[in-house]
Design a protein around this motif. Structure first.
Motif, PDB file in Angstrom:
ATOM      1  N   GLY A  79     -33.267 -15.525 -31.402  1.00 28.24           N
ATOM      2  CA  GLY A  79     -33.111 -15.039 -30.194  1.00 28.24           C
ATOM      3  C   GLY A  79     -32.907 -15.723 -28.838  1.00 28.24           C
ATOM      4  N   ARG A  80     -33.076 -17.037 -29.080  1.00 31.59           N
ATOM      5  CA  ARG A  80     -32.891 -17.901 -27.795  1.00 31.59           C
ATOM      6  C   ARG A  80     -31.901 -19.051 -28.093  1.00 31.59           C
ATOM      7  N   ALA A  81     -31.261 -19.424 -27.064  1.00 30.63           N
ATOM      8  CA  ALA A  81     -30.367 -20.551 -26.955  1.00 30.63           C
ATOM      9  C   ALA A  81     -31.494 -21.837 -26.654  1.00 30.63           C
ATOM     10  N   THR A  82     -31.022 -23.234 -27.039  1.00 30.06           N
ATOM     11  CA  THR A  82     -31.623 -24.326 -26.617  1.00 30.06           C
ATOM     12  C   THR A  82     -31.898 -24.043 -25.172  1.00 30.06           C
ATOM     13  N   HIS A  83     -32.988 -24.516 -24.523  1.00 32.47           N
ATOM     14  CA  HIS A  83     -33.491 -24.386 -23.300  1.00 32.47           C
ATOM     15  C   HIS A  83     -34.818 -25.204 -22.868  1.00 32.47           C
TER      16      HIS A  83
ATOM     17  N   TYR B 274     -26.229 -18.152 -29.163  1.00 29.52           N
ATOM     18  CA  TYR B 274     -25.569 -18.793 -28.064  1.00 29.52           C
ATOM     19  C   TYR B 274     -26.000 -18.156 -26.716  1.00 29.52           C
ATOM     20  N   ASN B 275     -25.447 -18.967 -25.668  1.00 32.20           N
ATOM     21  CA  ASN B 275     -25.897 -18.701 -24.361  1.00 32.20           C
ATOM     22  C   ASN B 275     -25.356 -17.227 -24.031  1.00 32.20           C
ATOM     23  N   SER B 276     -24.410 -16.939 -24.408  1.00 29.80           N
ATOM     24  CA  SER B 276     -23.534 -15.587 -23.962  1.00 29.80           C
ATOM     25  C   SER B 276     -24.338 -14.448 -24.664  1.00 29.80           C
ATOM     26  N   ASN B 277     -25.181 -14.850 -25.703  1.00 30.67           N
ATOM     27  CA  ASN B 277     -26.113 -13.549 -26.669  1.00 30.67           C
ATOM     28  C   ASN B 277     -27.405 -13.679 -26.196  1.00 30.67           C
ATOM     29  N   ASP B 278     -27.704 -14.850 -25.477  1.00 26.94           N
ATOM     30  CA  ASP B 278     -29.360 -15.001 -25.135  1.00 26.94           C
ATOM     31  C   ASP B 278     -29.898 -13.866 -24.196  1.00 26.94           C
ATOM     32  N   ASN B 279     -30.855 -13.395 -24.298  1.00 32.08           N
ATOM     33  CA  ASN B 279     -31.456 -12.336 -23.446  1.00 32.08           C
ATOM     34  C   ASN B 279     -31.918 -12.972 -22.177  1.00 32.08           C
ATOM     35  N   VAL B 280     -31.995 -14.189 -21.894  1.00 31.38           N
ATOM     36  CA  VAL B 280     -32.219 -14.990 -20.456  1.00 31.38           C
ATOM     37  C   VAL B 280     -30.785 -15.318 -20.186  1.00 31.38           C
TER      38      VAL B 280
ATOM     39  N   GLY C  23     -25.019 -14.962 -17.287  1.00 25.10           N
ATOM     40  CA  GLY C  23     -24.391 -16.460 -16.855  1.00 25.10           C
ATOM     41  C   GLY C  23     -25.348 -17.381 -16.417  1.00 25.10           C
ATOM     42  N   THR C  24     -24.852 -18.556 -16.609  1.00 28.91           N
ATOM     43  CA  THR C  24     -25.513 -19.838 -16.746  1.00 28.91           C
ATOM     44  C   THR C  24     -25.001 -20.879 -15.525  1.00 28.91           C
ATOM     45  N   SER C  25     -24.024 -20.218 -14.578  1.00 28.95           N
ATOM     46  CA  SER C  25     -23.487 -21.362 -13.737  1.00 28.95           C
ATOM     47  C   SER C  25     -24.360 -21.887 -13.052  1.00 28.95           C
ATOM     48  N   ASN C  26     -25.592 -21.641 -12.592  1.00 26.51           N
ATOM     49  CA  ASN C  26     -26.459 -22.448 -11.683  1.00 26.51           C
ATOM     50  C   ASN C  26     -27.608 -22.896 -12.342  1.00 26.51           C
ATOM     51  N   GLU C  27     -27.749 -22.812 -13.828  1.00 24.22           N
ATOM     52  CA  GLU C  27     -28.496 -23.110 -14.839  1.00 24.22           C
ATOM     53  C   GLU C  27     -28.140 -24.077 -15.684  1.00 24.22           C
ATOM     54  N   MET C  28     -26.896 -24.504 -15.592  1.00 31.25           N
ATOM     55  CA  MET C  28     -26.232 -25.141 -16.859  1.00 31.25           C
ATOM     56  C   MET C  28     -26.435 -26.802 -16.383  1.00 31.25           C
ATOM     57  N   SER C  29     -26.972 -27.642 -17.334  1.00 28.13           N
ATOM     58  CA  SER C  29     -27.269 -28.989 -17.216  1.00 28.13           C
ATOM     59  C   SER C  29     -25.869 -29.693 -17.806  1.00 28.13           C
TER      60      SER C  29
END
Length: 242
Positions: A157-161, A206-212, A216-222
């Protein structure tokens, strides 16, 4: 809704697009039109300095983070070597680097398990009495903290984070957020997933299907560099209102 800064806006147009726009503007713009265009660009620049998205602490926050002031958070965990560099900036000071902020991080091990929890339906492996892959540091004059860890795995249910909680110097909470990881065929996530001891990408969310991260991940992407053999290094900037 995502915003882009002036550099990204011009880049998206390309040189031809900029030239095409510039000619009629120079020929036909009134003074008022020029002022309006400048205001739009200035606004896009200013909105780039905005607070990083807030996210849930999740079900496994660190229970007593003040007892885990440490740079090396590996403990007894094994996996691909991994360093984490985080810069904290203050949106109330034009995103200047913020010295003295307290930064807590925590993430799962290569099998997707968290320390301090377990023995339940949510996580069967019982790690309630250990404290791996958790740490606290205070930002230096450049607003930076660094941690030594192992590359996290993933769970259903979660992408790497990575989880992050930022406080001001007096301990007041400023932001709870999460750090996302780039994806793609040559990404560190894929390379690590295929390495010894990790569980591959079968069933990965994957990020696009992650519930968090699905919004979008634009300001959370490393940004991540390195290799499986030499280890990976993550860098990321978190913006808070201090």
């Amino acid at each position: 809704m995502k915003t882009i800064d002036r550099k990204g806006f011009l880049k998206s147009l390309g040189l031809a697009g900029v030239t095409a726009l510039a000619a009629p503007v120079l020929m036909h713009c009134s003074k008022d039109d020029e002022d309006s265009a400048a205001a739009v660009i200035d606004n896009s620049i200013s909105t780039a300095c905005s607070v990083t998205n807030s996210e849930t602490e999740g079900p496994f926050p660190t229970k007593t983070p003040s007892s885990l002031v440490q740079t090396n958070i590996v403990s007894d965990r094994t996996g691909v070597p991994f360093t984490i560099g985080i810069t904290v900036q203050n949106t109330n000071a034009n995103c200047a680097n913020l010295q003295g902020a307290i930064v807590d991080i925590w993430h799962c091990d290569k099998d997707g398990n968290y320390s301090e929890y377990g023995g339940t339906g949510m996580q069967s492996a019982n790690y309630t009495s250990v404290h791996f892959l958790r740490g606290r540091q205070t930002t230096d004059a450049n607003g930076k903290v660094n941690f030594t860890s192992v590359f996290p795995g993933w769970y259903n249910g979660r992408a790497t984070h990575i989880h992050v909680h930022v406080y001001n110097s007096s301990g007041q909470s400023l932001l709870v957020t999460q750090i996302a990881f780039p994806e793609g065929n040559d990404s560190a996530v894929v390379q690590v997933g295929a390495s010894t001891g990790y569980k591959g990408m079968s069933g990965y969310t994957y990020n696009s299907n992650d519930n968090v991260f699905s919004d979008g991940t634009s300001n959370e992407m490393s940004s991540i560099s390195g290799s499986v053999s030499g280890g990976f290094a993550l860098t990321h900037t978190i913006k808070v209102s201090a």
